[in-house]
Write a protein that holds these residues in place. Structure first.
Motif, PDB file in Angstrom:
ATOM      1  N   VAL A  95     -39.318 -75.432  87.364  1.00 29.59           N
ATOM      2  CA  VAL A  95     -37.867 -75.501  87.227  1.00 29.59           C
ATOM      3  C   VAL A  95     -37.378 -74.241  86.530  1.00 29.59           C
ATOM      4  O   VAL A  95     -37.905 -73.848  85.491  1.00 29.59           O
ATOM      5  CB  VAL A  95     -37.440 -76.751  86.421  1.00 29.59           C
ATOM      6  CG1 VAL A  95     -35.937 -76.776  86.229  1.00 29.59           C
ATOM      7  CG2 VAL A  95     -37.919 -78.011  87.114  1.00 29.59           C
ATOM      8  N   ASN A  96     -36.375 -73.627  87.106  1.00 25.75           N
ATOM      9  CA  ASN A  96     -35.767 -72.436  86.500  1.00 25.75           C
ATOM     10  C   ASN A  96     -34.256 -72.532  86.670  1.00 25.75           C
ATOM     11  O   ASN A  96     -33.709 -72.199  87.710  1.00 25.75           O
ATOM     12  CB  ASN A  96     -36.296 -71.160  87.151  1.00 25.75           C
ATOM     13  CG  ASN A  96     -35.786 -69.902  86.456  1.00 25.75           C
ATOM     14  OD1 ASN A  96     -35.217 -69.971  85.369  1.00 25.75           O
ATOM     15  ND2 ASN A  96     -35.983 -68.762  87.080  1.00 25.75           N
ATOM     16  N   GLY A  97     -33.593 -73.036  85.624  1.00 22.22           N
ATOM     17  CA  GLY A  97     -32.146 -73.209  85.710  1.00 22.22           C
ATOM     18  C   GLY A  97     -31.792 -74.319  86.678  1.00 22.22           C
ATOM     19  O   GLY A  97     -32.132 -75.475  86.469  1.00 22.22           O
ATOM     20  N   ASN A  98     -31.104 -73.952  87.749  1.00 26.85           N
ATOM     21  CA  ASN A  98     -30.698 -74.947  88.750  1.00 26.85           C
ATOM     22  C   ASN A  98     -31.571 -74.913  89.994  1.00 26.85           C
ATOM     23  O   ASN A  98     -31.202 -75.482  91.028  1.00 26.85           O
ATOM     24  CB  ASN A  98     -29.233 -74.725  89.150  1.00 26.85           C
ATOM     25  CG  ASN A  98     -29.044 -73.432  89.928  1.00 26.85           C
ATOM     26  OD1 ASN A  98     -29.809 -72.482  89.762  1.00 26.85           O
ATOM     27  ND2 ASN A  98     -28.023 -73.381  90.765  1.00 26.85           N
ATOM     28  N   SER A  99     -32.717 -74.264  89.907  1.00 24.47           N
ATOM     29  CA  SER A  99     -33.594 -74.155  91.078  1.00 24.47           C
ATOM     30  C   SER A  99     -34.992 -74.675  90.761  1.00 24.47           C
ATOM     31  O   SER A  99     -35.433 -74.666  89.612  1.00 24.47           O
ATOM     32  CB  SER A  99     -33.689 -72.704  91.552  1.00 24.47           C
ATOM     33  OG  SER A  99     -34.334 -71.900  90.580  1.00 24.47           O
TER      34      SER A  99
ATOM     35  N   LEU B 161     -30.912 -78.020  85.608  1.00 22.11           N
ATOM     36  CA  LEU B 161     -31.811 -79.169  85.523  1.00 22.11           C
ATOM     37  C   LEU B 161     -32.485 -79.216  84.161  1.00 22.11           C
ATOM     38  O   LEU B 161     -32.686 -78.182  83.517  1.00 22.11           O
ATOM     39  CB  LEU B 161     -32.863 -79.088  86.627  1.00 22.11           C
ATOM     40  CG  LEU B 161     -32.328 -79.026  88.058  1.00 22.11           C
ATOM     41  CD1 LEU B 161     -33.483 -78.860  89.036  1.00 22.11           C
ATOM     42  CD2 LEU B 161     -31.512 -80.260  88.400  1.00 22.11           C
ATOM     43  N   LEU B 162     -32.844 -80.407  83.736  1.00 24.35           N
ATOM     44  CA  LEU B 162     -33.541 -80.586  82.464  1.00 24.35           C
ATOM     45  C   LEU B 162     -35.045 -80.427  82.672  1.00 24.35           C
ATOM     46  O   LEU B 162     -35.589 -80.811  83.710  1.00 24.35           O
ATOM     47  CB  LEU B 162     -33.237 -81.961  81.871  1.00 24.35           C
ATOM     48  CG  LEU B 162     -31.776 -82.247  81.537  1.00 24.35           C
ATOM     49  CD1 LEU B 162     -31.649 -83.595  80.839  1.00 24.35           C
ATOM     50  CD2 LEU B 162     -31.170 -81.142  80.680  1.00 24.35           C
ATOM     51  N   THR B 163     -35.712 -79.869  81.682  1.00 20.81           N
ATOM     52  CA  THR B 163     -37.153 -79.678  81.739  1.00 20.81           C
ATOM     53  C   THR B 163     -37.805 -80.406  80.582  1.00 20.81           C
ATOM     54  O   THR B 163     -37.138 -80.867  79.646  1.00 20.81           O
ATOM     55  CB  THR B 163     -37.516 -78.183  81.680  1.00 20.81           C
ATOM     56  OG1 THR B 163     -36.974 -77.615  80.468  1.00 20.81           O
ATOM     57  CG2 THR B 163     -36.927 -77.436  82.867  1.00 20.81           C
ATOM     58  N   LEU B 164     -39.123 -80.494  80.612  1.00 19.70           N
ATOM     59  CA  LEU B 164     -39.886 -81.156  79.563  1.00 19.70           C
ATOM     60  C   LEU B 164     -40.419 -80.108  78.602  1.00 19.70           C
ATOM     61  O   LEU B 164     -41.409 -79.434  78.883  1.00 19.70           O
ATOM     62  CB  LEU B 164     -41.030 -81.969  80.171  1.00 19.70           C
ATOM     63  CG  LEU B 164     -40.615 -83.032  81.194  1.00 19.70           C
ATOM     64  CD1 LEU B 164     -41.838 -83.730  81.765  1.00 19.70           C
ATOM     65  CD2 LEU B 164     -39.666 -84.040  80.565  1.00 19.70           C
ATOM     66  N   GLY B 165     -39.728 -79.927  77.505  1.00 14.88           N
ATOM     67  CA  GLY B 165     -40.160 -78.946  76.511  1.00 14.88           C
ATOM     68  C   GLY B 165     -40.084 -77.529  77.038  1.00 14.88           C
ATOM     69  O   GLY B 165     -39.163 -77.150  77.762  1.00 14.88           O
ATOM     70  N   ASP B 166     -41.069 -76.720  76.692  1.00  9.31           N
ATOM     71  CA  ASP B 166     -41.108 -75.319  77.099  1.00  9.31           C
ATOM     72  C   ASP B 166     -41.983 -75.093  78.329  1.00  9.31           C
ATOM     73  O   ASP B 166     -42.265 -73.959  78.705  1.00  9.31           O
ATOM     74  CB  ASP B 166     -41.646 -74.444  75.953  1.00  9.31           C
ATOM     75  CG  ASP B 166     -40.740 -74.501  74.731  1.00  9.31           C
ATOM     76  OD1 ASP B 166     -39.526 -74.672  74.927  1.00  9.31           O
ATOM     77  OD2 ASP B 166     -41.255 -74.396  73.603  1.00  9.31           O
TER      78      ASP B 166
END
Length: 203
Positions: free
Chosen positions: A86-90, A57-62
């Motif tokens: 969000v951590n990777g695909n989870s 999954l995509l995240t917003l920045g760091d």
């Protein structure tokens, strides 16, 4: 390898590359598992919510955010404790303690690996309570994640794109093959020995 064969091999390789890059882009990520599961009846309140998807999954920045997850009951009360992570695909989310026996919904929205937002609803129940009815029941000011992408329509569009790319690739391959045969025939004709004048052969 002759120039003609190199051209044909290059055309076929281009078709393979086009198909290989088009197929993965034809569908978004999807939810593969969750805790609680859809329509699951729990004997005790959950420790938290976890969602697992088919891709990163995509995240917003760091900040490791980019997902919106709500846990609501029929009265519109929000039971999420903090923001989803969000951590990777989870995706994980803590919930407030003391959730009573009732019907609940987990309403989630994440950013798929291809950049498209996807969303869904996971109903579950604690104890012997009746399941929560209706996706919009008891919003109570807590706005559920809006679905900005129709997954069914996108998947259909992706299938159409794949078919078009496949048809185009087949056409390129056919043209390359015909050109190969044509140039090979011309080369064979040019290389054939000149039979010459029969009168000259008797001299």
């Amino acid at each position: 390898m002759s120039p003609v064969r190199r051209f044909a091999a290059g055309a076929l390789a281009a078709v393979v590359v086009i198909l290989a890059t088009a197929l993965p882009a034809s569908a978004h990520d999807s939810l593969t598992s969750s805790t609680p599961e859809t329509d699951e009846r729990l004997s005790v309140p959950p420790d938290g919510i976890s969602l697992t998807f088919s891709g990163e999954l995509l995240t917003l920045g760091d900040s490791m955010t980019g997902a919106v997850v709500l846990v609501v009951d029929e009265e519109g009360r929000e039971w999420a404790d903090g923001d989803a992570v969000v951590n990777g695909n989870s995706v994980t989310l803590a919930v407030k303690p003391g959730m009573p026996e009732a019907g609940y919904q987990v309403r989630w929205q994440v950013i798929s690996e291809d950049g498209h937002p996807i969303s869904g609803v996971i109903p579950f129940t604690i104890g012997d309570a009746a399941p929560m009815k209706g996706e919009q029941a008891g919003t109570g000011g807590a706005n559920p994640p809006s679905t900005t992408t129709d997954q069914a329509a996108d998947e259909a569009d992706g299938a159409v794109r794949t078919l078009l790319v496949a048809a185009g690739g087949a056409a390129v391959a056919a043209i390359a093959y015909l050109l190969y045969r044509f140039l090979r025939r011309r080369k064979a004709t040019a290389a054939a020995p000149d039979e010459g004048d029969p009168a000259d052969s008797q001299l």
